[in-house]
Motif scaffolding. Structure first.
Motif, mmCIF file in Angstrom:
data_model
loop_
_atom_site.group_PDB
_atom_site.id
_atom_site.type_symbol
_atom_site.label_atom_id
_atom_site.label_comp_id
_atom_site.label_asym_id
_atom_site.label_seq_id
_atom_site.Cartn_x
_atom_site.Cartn_y
_atom_site.Cartn_z
ATOM 1 N N ALA A 39 0.861 -1.179 0.000
ATOM 2 C CA ALA A 39 0.000 0.000 0.000
ATOM 3 C C ALA A 39 0.895 1.225 0.000
ATOM 4 C CB ALA A 39 -0.908 0.006 1.222
ATOM 5 N N THR A 51 -0.544 2.828 8.977
ATOM 6 C CA THR A 51 0.393 1.731 8.711
ATOM 7 C C THR A 51 0.040 0.500 9.541
ATOM 8 O OG1 THR A 51 1.947 2.665 10.342
ATOM 9 C CG2 THR A 51 2.276 3.255 8.044
ATOM 10 N N LEU A 54 -2.966 -1.133 7.832
ATOM 11 C CA LEU A 54 -2.577 -1.813 6.595
ATOM 12 C C LEU A 54 -1.794 -3.085 6.878
ATOM 13 C CD1 LEU A 54 -1.613 1.394 4.605
ATOM 14 C CD2 LEU A 54 -3.513 -0.143 4.066
ATOM 15 N N LEU A 59 -0.668 -6.170 4.315
ATOM 16 C CA LEU A 59 0.006 -5.363 3.305
ATOM 17 C C LEU A 59 1.278 -4.750 3.864
ATOM 18 C CD1 LEU A 59 -3.055 -5.437 2.312
ATOM 19 C CD2 LEU A 59 -2.523 -3.342 1.114
ATOM 20 N N PRO A 61 3.086 -1.371 4.088
ATOM 21 C CA PRO A 61 2.845 0.050 3.826
ATOM 22 C C PRO A 61 4.132 0.775 3.437
ATOM 23 C CG PRO A 61 2.648 -0.459 6.183
ATOM 24 C CD PRO A 61 3.105 -1.700 5.497
ATOM 25 N N VAL A 83 -3.352 5.465 -0.081
ATOM 26 C CA VAL A 83 -3.915 6.204 1.048
ATOM 27 C C VAL A 83 -3.318 7.604 1.026
ATOM 28 C CG1 VAL A 83 -4.215 6.291 3.550
ATOM 29 C CG2 VAL A 83 -4.149 4.075 2.372
ATOM 30 N N LEU A 146 -10.405 0.601 5.396
ATOM 31 C CA LEU A 146 -9.340 0.036 4.580
ATOM 32 C C LEU A 146 -9.648 -1.410 4.199
ATOM 33 C CD1 LEU A 146 -6.182 1.534 6.321
ATOM 34 C CD2 LEU A 146 -7.096 2.126 4.080
ATOM 35 N N VAL A 150 -9.413 -2.093 0.213
ATOM 36 C CA VAL A 150 -8.217 -2.798 -0.245
ATOM 37 C C VAL A 150 -8.611 -3.857 -1.254
ATOM 38 C CG1 VAL A 150 -6.461 -4.469 0.461
ATOM 39 C CG2 VAL A 150 -6.776 -2.375 1.771
#
Length: 360
Positions: A39, A51, A54, A59, A61, A83, A146, A150
């Motif tokens: 991300a 962060t 995510l 993911l 970040p 983002v 998110l 996502v």
């Protein structure tokens, strides 16, 4: 020795088994993994909450300046989500956002807008296609938002099975690259290290290199090269891999092949994938005249990359069937089956539900 009787297996291979990336059967090594999902964040304020959210979604970040984003996308491809902090949306950032949305219309964009966020910046972001707006100080809402925006893991999961390193790349490398470019998850299962054709350590290294270039997961077994027809547990092993990968599309050797390993792999995979809706058989250099393809996939856009993939197998460079002009000529020959294309890969259809991915 593994159970030679596949009918005694209780692990389903219809998509209801373990999640992809799970435990593999003994003797199978995950030698290469696909690229991590990432991300991209544009933030001026603290990005800790974003962060953490995510990372909780699996993911990686990456905090970038907006001006770095275009170069990142050119080099690494589309991230799972972008983002953006509304406070970071100056004129230069808005221009990058507009270019990014134009080039990647499927990319989800989430705006962080707290109580003090610039109303003008937020309105301009919304006009450019921001998917969601969320308060960065509300951790629960941030995670929920998110989670919604996502990009989900690929719905199409592809498993390509070969007896030896380079088999899969020769038979369906261009098609696998098409799957990758379509956002599908690609796994390669190679059942021997091909020790009869060159040093096993070299062939393993080459297989890892090719899978990495292809953005594929590589699963390697070290069964006895040229003796797969004597492996009592071969079907059980493939079944266990199928239960882990849960593919929706499978590629494997044709049974019309002079190499005993190729025929043995075909037979094992046909049994192990009996609940997989799409199963196709590819051509090998050792395929017999009986190879009768009825499906042809256009590889005009991926043929050059396929040739580069085959070039990774330097230990096999003396093999005439890896020569770029022959690879290209073969693809040109099969393209005669389709109008308005120049290169194609051929497949026998073992099973096709009609709902599989259309790559033509």
């Amino acid at each position: 020795m593994l159970d030679p009787n596949p009918s005694s297996r209780t692990t389903p291979s219809d998509g209801s088994g373990p999640a992809p990336g799970g435990l593999l059967p003994p003797g199978v090594d995950r030698a290469a993994t696909p690229p991590q999902r990432v991300a991209v964040l544009w933030c001026r304020r603290s990005a800790d909450a974003a962060t953490e959210a995510l990372a909780a979604l699996g993911l990686i970040p990456l905090l970038l300046d907006p001006t770095e984003t275009t170069q990142f996308l050119d080099a690494m491809g589309e991230p799972s989500v972008l983002v953006v902090d509304c406070d970071a949306l100056d004129d230069a950032a808005m221009e990058v956002l507009a270019q990014t949305r134009s080039a990647h219309p499927r990319l989800s964009v989430c705006a962080l807008a707290g109580a003090e966020a610039s109303r003008d910046g937020l309105l301009r972001a919304l006009r450019l296609g921001v998917s969601e707006v969320v308060d960065p100080d509300d951790a629960e809402q941030l995670l929920a938002t998110l989670t919604k925006v996502v990009q989900a893991p690929p719905a199409v999961r592809v498993l390509a099975v070969g007896a030896h390193p380079d088999d899969v790349e020769i038979g369906c490398g261009g098609t696998l690259l098409r799957h990758r470019d379509a956002g599908h998850a690609v796994t390669v299962l190679t059942l021997t290290l091909g020790a009869q054709g060159g040093p096993a350590v070299d062939r393993r290294r080459e297989a890892v290199g090719a899978a990495t270039r292809m953005g594929a997961e590589l699963l390697l077994a070290d069964l006895t090269d040229t003796r797969l027809d004597e492996e009592v547990g071969l079907t059980r092993l493939v079944e266990d891999v199928v239960a882990t990968v849960r593919p929706s599309v499978v590629y494997v050797h044709s049974t019309a092949d002079q190499h005993q390993d190729h025929r043995a792999v075909h037979d094992a995979v046909v049994v192990a994938t009996r609940r997989v809706p799409e199963v196709y058989c590819y051509q090998s250099p050792s395929s017999r005249v009986g190879f009768s393809p009825t499906r042809f996939v256009r590889v005009d856009d991926t043929l050059d990359e396929k040739v580069d993939l085959l070039g990774v197998y330097r230990s096999q460079s003396a093999r005439h069937y890896l020569e770029p002009d022959l690879v290209t000529a073969t693809a040109r020959y099969w393209a005669r089956q389709l109008p308005h294309i120049r290169h194609a890969e051929p497949f026998e259809v073992h099973r096709a539900s009609g709902d599989g991915p259309d790559l033509l």
